[in-house]
Design a protein around this motif. Structure first.
Motif, mmCIF file in Angstrom:
data_model
loop_
_atom_site.group_PDB
_atom_site.id
_atom_site.type_symbol
_atom_site.label_atom_id
_atom_site.label_comp_id
_atom_site.label_asym_id
_atom_site.label_seq_id
_atom_site.Cartn_x
_atom_site.Cartn_y
_atom_site.Cartn_z
ATOM 1 N N SER A 245 5.814 -15.320 69.721
ATOM 2 C CA SER A 245 6.965 -15.195 68.828
ATOM 3 C C SER A 245 6.526 -14.786 67.432
ATOM 4 C CB SER A 245 7.724 -16.527 68.754
ATOM 5 O OG SER A 245 6.931 -17.487 68.073
ATOM 6 N N ILE A 246 7.507 -14.384 66.621
ATOM 7 C CA ILE A 246 7.206 -13.991 65.246
ATOM 8 C C ILE A 246 6.683 -15.185 64.449
ATOM 9 C CG2 ILE A 246 8.169 -13.080 63.113
ATOM 10 C CD1 ILE A 246 7.999 -11.024 65.312
ATOM 11 N N TYR A 247 7.427 -16.292 64.451
ATOM 12 C CA TYR A 247 7.009 -17.474 63.708
ATOM 13 C C TYR A 247 5.655 -17.982 64.189
ATOM 14 C CZ TYR A 247 11.581 -18.177 61.439
ATOM 15 O OH TYR A 247 12.705 -18.053 60.666
ATOM 16 N N GLY A 248 5.503 -18.067 65.522
ATOM 17 C CA GLY A 248 4.255 -18.572 66.077
ATOM 18 C C GLY A 248 3.071 -17.720 65.682
ATOM 19 N N THR A 249 3.235 -16.408 65.742
ATOM 20 C CA THR A 249 2.147 -15.500 65.376
ATOM 21 C C THR A 249 1.780 -15.662 63.907
ATOM 22 O OG1 THR A 249 2.882 -13.902 67.036
ATOM 23 C CG2 THR A 249 1.437 -13.085 65.290
ATOM 24 N N ILE A 250 2.791 -15.776 63.037
ATOM 25 C CA ILE A 250 2.533 -15.912 61.603
ATOM 26 C C ILE A 250 1.800 -17.216 61.293
ATOM 27 C CG2 ILE A 250 3.645 -16.250 59.364
ATOM 28 C CD1 ILE A 250 5.815 -14.285 60.305
ATOM 29 N N VAL A 251 2.306 -18.336 61.815
ATOM 30 C CA VAL A 251 1.688 -19.635 61.515
ATOM 31 C C VAL A 251 0.281 -19.718 62.088
ATOM 32 C CG1 VAL A 251 1.824 -22.115 61.948
ATOM 33 C CG2 VAL A 251 3.868 -20.856 61.292
ATOM 34 N N ASN A 252 0.097 -19.269 63.320
ATOM 35 C CA ASN A 252 -1.238 -19.308 63.917
ATOM 36 C C ASN A 252 -2.203 -18.408 63.150
ATOM 37 O OD1 ASN A 252 -0.605 -21.134 66.039
ATOM 38 N ND2 ASN A 252 0.341 -19.480 67.205
ATOM 39 N N GLY B 239 17.025 -19.338 72.351
ATOM 40 C CA GLY B 239 15.634 -19.760 72.484
ATOM 41 C C GLY B 239 14.798 -18.740 73.232
ATOM 42 N N ALA B 240 15.369 -18.169 74.292
ATOM 43 C CA ALA B 240 14.646 -17.148 75.056
ATOM 44 C C ALA B 240 14.402 -15.900 74.218
ATOM 45 C CB ALA B 240 15.432 -16.799 76.318
ATOM 46 N N LEU B 241 15.397 -15.515 73.428
ATOM 47 C CA LEU B 241 15.251 -14.316 72.591
ATOM 48 C C LEU B 241 14.134 -14.478 71.573
ATOM 49 C CD1 LEU B 241 18.996 -13.339 71.933
ATOM 50 C CD2 LEU B 241 17.338 -12.088 73.322
ATOM 51 N N THR B 242 14.100 -15.634 70.877
ATOM 52 C CA THR B 242 13.050 -15.826 69.876
ATOM 53 C C THR B 242 11.687 -16.034 70.528
ATOM 54 O OG1 THR B 242 13.587 -18.193 69.757
ATOM 55 C CG2 THR B 242 14.579 -16.741 68.100
ATOM 56 N N ALA B 243 11.658 -16.673 71.690
ATOM 57 C CA ALA B 243 10.382 -16.928 72.358
ATOM 58 C C ALA B 243 9.688 -15.642 72.790
ATOM 59 C CB ALA B 243 10.593 -17.839 73.570
ATOM 60 N N ILE B 244 10.472 -14.606 73.102
ATOM 61 C CA ILE B 244 9.871 -13.348 73.550
ATOM 62 C C ILE B 244 9.674 -12.364 72.407
ATOM 63 C CG2 ILE B 244 10.811 -13.583 75.874
ATOM 64 C CD1 ILE B 244 12.939 -11.536 75.153
ATOM 65 N N GLY B 245 9.963 -12.785 71.163
ATOM 66 C CA GLY B 245 9.612 -11.934 70.045
ATOM 67 C C GLY B 245 10.705 -11.582 69.073
ATOM 68 N N ALA B 246 11.947 -12.025 69.303
ATOM 69 C CA ALA B 246 13.013 -11.710 68.347
ATOM 70 C C ALA B 246 12.846 -12.551 67.084
ATOM 71 C CB ALA B 246 14.378 -11.992 68.958
ATOM 72 N N VAL B 247 13.105 -11.938 65.939
ATOM 73 C CA VAL B 247 13.165 -12.715 64.702
ATOM 74 C C VAL B 247 14.351 -13.667 64.814
ATOM 75 C CG1 VAL B 247 13.405 -12.598 62.206
ATOM 76 C CG2 VAL B 247 12.188 -10.792 63.426
ATOM 77 N N SER B 248 14.164 -14.901 64.357
ATOM 78 C CA SER B 248 15.208 -15.912 64.514
ATOM 79 C C SER B 248 16.578 -15.458 64.006
ATOM 80 C CB SER B 248 14.775 -17.207 63.819
ATOM 81 O OG SER B 248 15.762 -18.203 63.930
ATOM 82 N N PRO B 249 16.692 -14.914 62.782
ATOM 83 C CA PRO B 249 18.010 -14.462 62.327
ATOM 84 C C PRO B 249 18.610 -13.362 63.200
ATOM 85 C CG PRO B 249 16.515 -14.664 60.474
ATOM 86 C CD PRO B 249 15.685 -14.807 61.700
ATOM 87 N N ALA B 250 17.765 -12.508 63.775
ATOM 88 C CA ALA B 250 18.277 -11.456 64.642
ATOM 89 C C ALA B 250 18.894 -12.053 65.908
ATOM 90 C CB ALA B 250 17.155 -10.485 65.010
ATOM 91 N N ALA B 251 18.222 -13.049 66.490
ATOM 92 C CA ALA B 251 18.765 -13.705 67.681
ATOM 93 C C ALA B 251 20.077 -14.411 67.369
ATOM 94 C CB ALA B 251 17.744 -14.698 68.238
ATOM 95 N N VAL B 252 20.118 -15.095 66.230
ATOM 96 C CA VAL B 252 21.351 -15.785 65.831
ATOM 97 C C VAL B 252 22.462 -14.779 65.553
ATOM 98 C CG1 VAL B 252 22.394 -17.266 64.064
ATOM 99 C CG2 VAL B 252 20.121 -17.791 64.944
ATOM 100 N N ALA B 253 22.116 -13.668 64.926
ATOM 101 C CA ALA B 253 23.117 -12.639 64.633
ATOM 102 C C ALA B 253 23.735 -12.077 65.903
ATOM 103 C CB ALA B 253 22.474 -11.499 63.824
ATOM 104 N N ILE B 254 22.963 -12.013 66.970
ATOM 105 C CA ILE B 254 23.456 -11.475 68.240
ATOM 106 C C ILE B 254 24.327 -12.491 68.968
ATOM 107 C CG2 ILE B 254 22.726 -10.727 70.547
ATOM 108 C CD1 ILE B 254 20.197 -9.551 69.089
#
Length: 441
Positions: free
Chosen positions: A154-161, A103-118
Motif C-alpha cells: 500500500s501507499i501508506y505502508g510503503t512510505i512508513v516502511n 480496505g481492499a482498494l487501499t491494500a492493493i495500492g489506492a491512496v486512502s482519499p482516492a478509495a474514500v472518494a470512490i
C-alpha cells in the motif's frame, strides 16, 4: 509570548467562535491565516497562499460534481438496488461490504482519499435511502480504508516502511499492517453496535422490497406518495429505478474509469472526476444542469480554510516546536504517548503521511536508548496519525461530509467533529498501551 503559542491560541479561538457564532470555520481560518501570517510571522501573501490545498479543493469539487450527476440521472439509485441484490436484501451487511471494499482498494495500492472518494458517495446514498446512520456508514468507509492502508504494497505502508529503513530502525511490515487492520476493525465493530447496526439485522432479508422497511422518513413519504396509483404505474416507476439507461451506463463507465485511472495509472482523482463529469454534462445536459449547484461549496470553504491555516502553522514551525518540546521531556514512555497524541491531533487537520514523516524521526533519539520497542512505537504512531481521518477536517472526513446527500450538513459536521474528537482522545492511549508499553520490537 512566542509566535508559536500565539498561533495555537488563535486556532483555539477559531474553533470557539465558529461553534458559538455559527460562522463558517473555513472563512474564519482564512482570516486567521492572513492575520497570523502577516502580523505574527511576517509572511507575504505568496507564502500564505502556498498553503492552500489546491489538490484537495479539486478532489472535493470534482468528486461531488461527478456524483451529483450520478444522483441526477439515477445511477446511484441503480447502484443501491444492485447492492441490495448482492447481499440478498440484507441491509445490515452493507456497512461491512463498504468497509471491506475500501480496505481492499487501499491494500492493493489506492491512496486512502482516492478509495474514500470512490466508495463514500455510493455508501452514503445507500445510507440516506435506507435509514442507516450516515455517521456509521461514513465511518465504516474511512476505517475500512485505513484498515487496509498499511499493507506491504500500500501507499501508506510503503512510505512508513521506507522511513523506518531510512532511519535504521527495526521494522516489521506485517505487524504494522495487522496493527492498523485490527484497530480499525475493532472500532468499526463498536460503531456498528453503538450506531444501530444490530437493529438492521433481519431488515430486508431475502428481498429488496423488504429492505425498504428500514428507509428514512423521506423515503417513507415517497412511498406514501405512491398510494392510490395503479399497480401498473407503480411497477413502471420501480422498473425505471432499476433499469439501465444510456446515461446510467455512461455514468457507470465513468465511475469504473475513475477507479482505473486512479489505481492503474496513478492519475489525480479530482482532475479525473471533473473531466468525466464535464464529458457526461456535454452528452446529457438535462441531467446535469443543476449538478454544479449541488457541489458542497460550504464544505469546500471550511476544509480549505482550516488546512490553509494549518499550513501557516507548519511554515511558522509551530508543529516542529510542539514535537521538539515533547522529545525533550526525557521520559521515553511519557514522550511516546505524547507523540502519539500530537500525531493524532495534528493529523486530524493535516496530511497523515506528512505527520508520520515528521514524528517517526522525532522518536529516533529515545528509541535509540532501547527502552521503547521500535516496531510497537512506529505502529502506534502510524495508527494514531491515520485512524483520526474520520475528522471532517481531514481529506477522508471531508469527502464523507461532502458526499452525504439529503442530510443536515451542519448537524453531520458536528457529529463527525465530535466522533473525531472521541477518536483523538481515546485511540492514541489505547494503541500506546497495546503496542508501546509491552515493548514490542
Amino acid at each position: 509570548m512566542s509566535a508559536e503559542l500565539i498561533s495555537i491560541i488563535v486556532l483555539v479561538a477559531v474553533f470557539v467562535i465558529a461553534t458559538t457564532r455559527s460562522i463558517n470555520m473555513g472563512a474564519l481560518a482564512f482570516a486567521a491565516a492572513f492575520g497570523v501570517g502577516e502580523l505574527v510571522a511576517d509572511f507575504d501573501t505568496d507564502t500564505i497562499f502556498a498553503g492552500f490545498p489546491g489538490d484537495l479543493f479539486v478532489v472535493l469539487v470534482g468528486v461531488t460534481y461527478l456524483f451529483a450527476i450520478a444522483r441526477a440521472n439515477g445511477t446511484t439509485d441503480w447502484l443501491v438496488h444492485a447492492s441490495i441484490r448482492v447481499v440478498r436484501g440484507r441491509v445490515a451487511l452493507i456497512p461491512w461490504v463498504m468497509f471491506v471494499l475500501t480496505g481492499a482498494l487501499t491494500a492493493i495500492g489506492a491512496v486512502s482519499p482516492a478509495a474514500v472518494a470512490i466508495v463514500a458517495p455510493i455508501a452514503l446514498s445507500f445510507a440516506t435511502r435506507y435509514g442507516i446512520s450516515p455517521l456509521l456508514m461514513g465511518a465504516m468507509v474511512v476505517h475500512g480504508a485505513q484498515g487496509g492502508g498499511f499493507s506491504p504494497i500500500s501507499i501508506y505502508g510503503t512510505i512508513v516502511n521506507g522511513i523506518v529503513e531510512r532511519e535504521n530502525l527495526p521494522g516489521n511490515e506485517i505487524a504494522l499492517f495487522l496493527s492498523s487492520l485490527i484497530v480499525n476493525l475493532v472500532i468499526a465493530g463498536i460503531l456498528f453496535v453503538v450506531l444501530g447496526g444490530l437493529k438492521l439485522r433481519g431488515v430486508g432479508d431475502g428481498t429488496e422490497a423488504d429492505a425498504a422497511k428500514g428507509a428514512d422518513e423521506g423515503h417513507d413519504e415517497a412511498k406514501k406518495g405512491q398510494e392510490g396509483k395503479g399497480e401498473e404505474e407503480k411497477g413502471q416507476e420501480e422498473d425505471e429505478g432499476t433499469r439501465l439507461t444510456p446515461a446510467r451506463i455512461a455514468t457507470l463507465t465513468a465511475l469504473v474509469a475513475l477507479v482505473v485511472a486512479v489505481l492503474a495509472f496513478d492519475l489525480d482523482a479530482g482532475l479525473t472526476s471533473i473531466t468525466l463529469a464535464v464529458a457526461l454534462s456535454a452528452c446529457w445536459p438535462e441531467d446535469s444542469r443543476n449538478a454544479v449547484g449541488q457541489i458542497a461549496w460550504p464544505t469546500v470553504l471550511l476544509i480549505c480554510g482550516v488546512l490553509t491555516y494549518v499550513a501557516v502553522l507548519d511554515e511558522m514551525g509551530t508543529i516542529k516546536w510542539a514535537g521538539d518540546g515533547v522529545s525533550d521531556i526525557g521520559i521515553p514512555l511519557l514522550a511516546s504517548v505524547l507523540l502519539c497524541y500530537i500525531g493524532a491531533v495534528i493529523s486530524a487537520f493535516a496530511s497523515s503521511v506528512g505527520i508520520m514523516g515528521a514524528l517517526i524521526p522525532l522518536a529516533v533519539p529515545f528509541l535509540a536508548q532501547g527502552e521503547i520497542g521500535a516496531v510497537g512505537m512506529v505502529a502506534a504512531l502510524a495508527v494514531s496519525a491515520t485512524v483520526v481521518d474520520v475528522s471532517p477536517f481531514s481529506t477522508n472526513g471531508a469527502l464523507v461530509l461532502a458526499a452525504a446527500p439529503g442530510v443536515d450538513r451542519e448537524r453531520f459536521f458536528r457529529q463527525l467533529m465530535m466522533y473525531g474528537g472521541i477518536v483523538v482522545a481515546v485511540v492514541p492511549a489505547v494503541v500506546w498501551l497495546a503496542l508501546v508499553v509491552p515493548g514490542w520490537g
